[in-house]
Write a protein that holds these residues in place. Sequence first.
Motif, PDB file in Angstrom:
ATOM      1  N   SER A  93       0.832  -1.207   0.000  1.00  0.00           N
ATOM      2  CA  SER A  93       0.000   0.000   0.000  1.00  0.00           C
ATOM      3  C   SER A  93       0.866   1.257   0.000  1.00  0.00           C
ATOM      4  CB  SER A  93      -0.919   0.026   1.225  1.00  0.00           C
ATOM      5  OG  SER A  93      -1.807  -1.051   1.170  1.00  0.00           O
TER       6      SER A  93
ATOM      7  N   ASP B 117      -5.932  -1.118  -4.664  1.00  0.00           N
ATOM      8  CA  ASP B 117      -5.334  -1.654  -3.435  1.00  0.00           C
ATOM      9  C   ASP B 117      -6.247  -2.711  -2.811  1.00  0.00           C
ATOM     10  OD1 ASP B 117      -3.892  -2.186  -1.181  1.00  0.00           O
ATOM     11  OD2 ASP B 117      -3.704  -0.102  -0.525  1.00  0.00           O
ATOM     12  N   GLU B 118      -5.996  -3.963  -3.089  1.00  0.00           N
ATOM     13  CA  GLU B 118      -6.786  -5.103  -2.609  1.00  0.00           C
ATOM     14  C   GLU B 118      -8.282  -4.817  -2.741  1.00  0.00           C
ATOM     15  OE1 GLU B 118      -5.330  -7.499   0.361  1.00  0.00           O
ATOM     16  OE2 GLU B 118      -3.477  -6.399   0.697  1.00  0.00           O
TER      17      GLU B 118
HETATM   18 MG   LIG Z   1      -2.061  -2.796   2.250  1.00  0.00          MG
END
Ligand SMILES: [Mg+2]
Length: 351
Positions: A46, A161-162
Amino acid sequence: MSSRLELKTISHRYSDAKEDVLKDISLTVEASRSVALLGASGSGKSTLLRVAAGLENPAAGKVLVDGEDLAGTPPDRRGIALVFQNPLLFPHLNVVDNVAFSARMAGFSRRRARRQALEYLDLVQLQDFAHRHPWQLSGGQEQRVSLARALARQPRLLLLDEPFSSLDSRLREDMYNLVSLIREQLEPTIVMVTHDRREASVLADSIAVLDTGRILQHGPVPQLHYRPDSLAVSRILGGLNEIPGEVTGGIHSSALGRIKVQDTVDDGAAYLVIRQETVNLVSAGTGVVDGSIASIKSMGAHTLVTLTIDNGSTAKPAVRISAEVVGAPDLSIGELVGVDFEKSAAWAVNS
Ligand SMILES: [Mg+2]
Ligand SMILES: Nc1ncnc2c1ncn2[C@@H]1O[C@H](COP(=O)(O)OP(=O)(O)O)[C@@H](O)[C@H]1O
């Protein structure tokens, strides 16, 4: 919507930390390509996206988009859209106005911004939900709105991000299809973060494996699966047998016998790495080596069969090799079977 991203020798440290969270990271993503950053939780994935988006200023290194150095360019001027695991829609705006938001901010009329937003809602198959509010949507629908909102900004880069990790497995498959559709229609440059190797393999052209702030290897999806640079990479990708042995002059010697491996591996201790799904079980005496069945584990449509190979020594620990076979084979514990695999593709790593 397709720019080239270059991250050059990026290092970063949070102010209260003792160690850099990103260590000399260089990564290039060509226009219209999709790269997955794969790594364990806390590996810095991240943070790397936040640096690219301008939400963090790196301690060292550069972020270049189409060759332009973005140092000093604020996040909202970078033309980079970031989609998070949590969709973060504006609760007081309905779906179409959420998607139209950035066009409104850019000074477009409400009518024009909404018209454009509807096109993106159509793309994510949510046109009929335009007048709902975020709380009237399911998690999957919210995430699709969030993708539509990111795309409506017509960003130079799309960072994810995920984004699908909180969705159930069926919805996740739907989202994978949606990302493929978006890739076909808009050809955006994508960097996506995931800790799921299957997701990385499905959505990306190449995978960059991140471990404690370093990129261990970046390459095309098959390369990461079949030709890892190290044991650490093969473990993050998962599903590989590690057969300990010794390399001399490009030949690996182990309980499996002498097998020619790639000539770039150094002489000395080395592990032969073989993907479980490339191992076949054959009649005893007809394969590379024989082994006795130690365990049989059903994985649904597949079965993981683990064998113990006699290495001719009671002093050394037994060598184990697993085969992922289709269906439910008729085998029993203790049975002697042959192990076979494509020797011409054998791959070894030193550590
Ligand atoms: Mg992360
Ligand atoms: N705002 C922050 N301040 C201090 N440390 C942080 C901050 N954000 C993340 N970290 C730390 O940096 C490391 C990497 O975090 P992160 O980039 O979120 O990893 P990942 O996304 O791979 O899980 C972790 O050790 C985390 O605790």
